[in-house]
Design a protein around this motif. Structure first.
Motif, PDB file in Angstrom:
ATOM      1  N   GLN A   1      -1.439  -1.814   5.995  1.00 49.80           N
ATOM      2  CA  GLN A   1      -1.316  -1.163   4.693  1.00 49.80           C
ATOM      3  C   GLN A   1      -2.314  -0.016   4.561  1.00 49.80           C
ATOM      4  O   GLN A   1      -2.011   1.030   3.980  1.00 49.80           O
ATOM      5  CB  GLN A   1      -1.537  -2.191   3.575  1.00 49.80           C
ATOM      6  N   ARG A   2      -3.490  -0.213   5.137  1.00 51.92           N
ATOM      7  CA  ARG A   2      -4.499   0.845   5.093  1.00 51.92           C
ATOM      8  C   ARG A   2      -4.034   2.061   5.904  1.00 51.92           C
ATOM      9  O   ARG A   2      -4.192   3.201   5.461  1.00 51.92           O
ATOM     10  CB  ARG A   2      -5.815   0.299   5.653  1.00 51.92           C
TER      11      ARG A   2
ATOM     12  N   ARG B   1      -1.311   3.873   3.936  1.00 53.01           N
ATOM     13  CA  ARG B   1      -1.860   4.716   2.875  1.00 53.01           C
ATOM     14  C   ARG B   1      -2.461   5.997   3.449  1.00 53.01           C
ATOM     15  O   ARG B   1      -2.365   7.077   2.841  1.00 53.01           O
ATOM     16  CB  ARG B   1      -2.908   3.942   2.080  1.00 53.01           C
TER      17      ARG B   1
ATOM     18  N   THR C   1      -1.193   9.724   2.459  1.00 47.64           N
ATOM     19  CA  THR C   1      -2.153  10.728   1.982  1.00 47.64           C
ATOM     20  C   THR C   1      -2.107  11.974   2.849  1.00 47.64           C
ATOM     21  O   THR C   1      -2.115  13.108   2.350  1.00 47.64           O
ATOM     22  CB  THR C   1      -3.575  10.146   1.978  1.00 47.64           C
TER      23      THR C   1
END
Length: 492
Positions: A31-32, A35, A39
């Motif tokens: 998930q990191r 993201r 971004t």
């Protein structure tokens, strides 16, 4: 203990509970990373749109907000919306394989079509700028940024981090093969942490190639729910009947695990595999390998055009290298050797000379020192190699004259390694399938270790290329060849 601990933006691979079970935070790094990609795409799109808008909009500052501002904001929203609709940010496709870039390209094509239709509907004169300049620029920037993130992720995976914990379930032989492949290619992101076999621990032992055997195949779902494995890799075993596989899929519902079933045809992949529903039965359809037709014609054109362009670009370098070879030792600048090409036809391969004159005659005296795998003759420290030749071999510069072979049609830019006549004479029926296509200047063997590869692995890679060839695979191999040449691994 299982590995963990990772610096931002890629956190720990797995969390550990007090009783030894794996926490559900095991997928936090995914998930990191997702993201981070979102971004990156957002910032890249905004950067390109703002840059183009400011550069061209300054000429029409009076109508900036009315005309350029709306188009810029609309283009950014449209691109990001297309990325979301095409599931370009799905964790399953990020960081590995070509699917990530295929979805990215599909999203940007979708955005281009919608922009064009919108421009026609609104009769906007400025829409061409955003279609033919903004979207291609966004594609270039986002692909470069994603590739940079992928390179960093792969570096972390080689260090044992950012790996998906896998439970392998199948026969001991097929599970061993899976374990070996995941260790050989850590950049793909799998790490087999546990195994279930037909009989479970005890008869098979507590470990299989260093991986714990945690239970029989009937208990796969139980171990997944208890320990939180991210992938269940089902390998071939007589136990796996259609009903048992369906039951396992049902039992895994609600967990975070992804179920992956390896087909019996382990070496067939890519464009030849298709899943069809016939009479309500899901069938894996395997199309025949293609050795003629339109795609092969395109490959032939790309080969010759690419060889002509590369010869033009490298002409000054090749002249300089030829002079170095002549100055370094006695003999000609080029070395000619008979090799076997498509359908067993022999041709003369052209290379820069890297050995002393008469090196072929000295080979018999070095036969007892052979370090090559299988039918190959190789020496890491071959006394026949000249000083300049050692450098040329390390960075594959000695192979540049083979571009003339590609230009004349006896070789391809990408293909199996061209064998010597005495090698091909010793081929069995299976290995002779390497001769169904033209040999290549580079190939899967080149980007996978070259002379360091075991003979069986080199053959397997060549046969895989012959069976699963595609234009996309050629593009990937050519791209990875650049890195293999720079690193110089396995070249001697």
């Amino acid at each position: 203990m299982r590995q963990g601990g990772l610096v931002s933006p890629f956190p720990s691979t797995r969390g550990q509970l007090a009783d030894g079970a794996v926490s559900r935070s095991a997928s936090d790094w995914e998930q990191r990373y997702r993201r981070t990609v979102i971004t990156s795409d957002t910032v890249a799109t905004a950067f390109v749109v703002a840059g183009i808008g400011n550069f061209f909009g300054v000429r029409d500052a009076a109508n900036w907000h009315e005309k350029w501002g709306i188009l810029a904001f609309g283009t950014e929203l449209l691109v990001l919306g297309a990325l979301a609709v095409s599931r370009s940010w799905a964790p399953a496709v990020l960081g590995q394989g070509a699917e990530e870039f295929r979805r990215l390209g599909r999203s940007l094509f979708m955005a281009t079509v919608v922009l064009a239709l919108g421009g026609i509907a609104l009769t906007s004169r400025n829409i061409k700028l955003w279609i033919f300049v903004a979207v291609p620029a966004i594609a270039i920037v986002t692909m470069i940024s994603r590739y940079a993130l992928r390179v960093r992720l792969h570096r972390q995976r080689k260090e044992g981090r950012c790996l998906r914990p896998v439970l392998a379930a199948g026969s001991p032989a097929t599970v061993r093969d899976l374990i070996a492949r995941t260790r050989r290619f850590p950049h793909l992101g799998w790490r087999v942490d546990a195994v279930c076999t037909t009989v479970g621990p005890g008869i098979e032992g507590d470990q299989l190639d260093g991986v714990p055997v945690v239970g029989p195949l009937e208990h796969v779902a139980h171990h997944v729910r208890r320990d939180g494995y991210r992938v269940v890799a089902v390998t071939p075993d007589p136990h796996w009947s259609p009903h048992r596989l369906q039951r396992l899929a049902w039992n895994l519902e609600g967990s975070e695990a992804e179920m992956v079933v390896a087909p019996v045809l382990m070496e067939v992949a890519g464009p030849r595999l298709h899943v069809d529903a016939v009479l309500g039965i899901p069938l894996l359809r395997v199309s025949m390998p293609t050795f003629t037709g339109g795609r092969r014609a395109v490959k032939a054109v790309v080969d010759r055009l690419g060889a002509a362009i590369l010869l033009t670009l490298f002409a000054p370098l090749m002249v300089f290298v030829a002079l170095l070879v002549l100055v370094d030792s006695r003999g000609g600048a080029f070395y000619r050797q008979r090799r076997v090409g498509k359908d067993g036809r022999e041709f003369t391969i052209l290379k820069f000379r890297t050995m002393v004159a008469g090196a072929d005659r000295a080979r018999a005296a070095l036969a007892d020192r052979n370090e090559g795998a299988g039918l190959l003759f190789k020496l890491r420290r071959d006394p026949r190699v000249t000083r300049v030749g050692a450098v040329l071999r390390r960075y594959s510069v000695d192979e540049l004259p083979q571009l003339f072979n590609v230009l004349t049609g006896s070789m391809s830019l990408v293909g199996p390694r061209p064998p010597l006549p005495e090698e091909s004479a010793a081929y069995g029926p299976d290995i002779r399938r390497r001769l169904l296509v033209k040999p290549g200047l580079t190939g899967l063997w080149q980007i996978s270790g070259r002379s360091d590869l075991p003979w069986e692995e080199a053959v397997r890679l060549d046969l895989r290329y012959v069976e699963d060839w595609s234009l996309a695979l050629d593009a990937v191999i050519l791209w990875k060849t650049l890195r293999a040449v720079v690193h110089g691994r396995g070249a001697y």
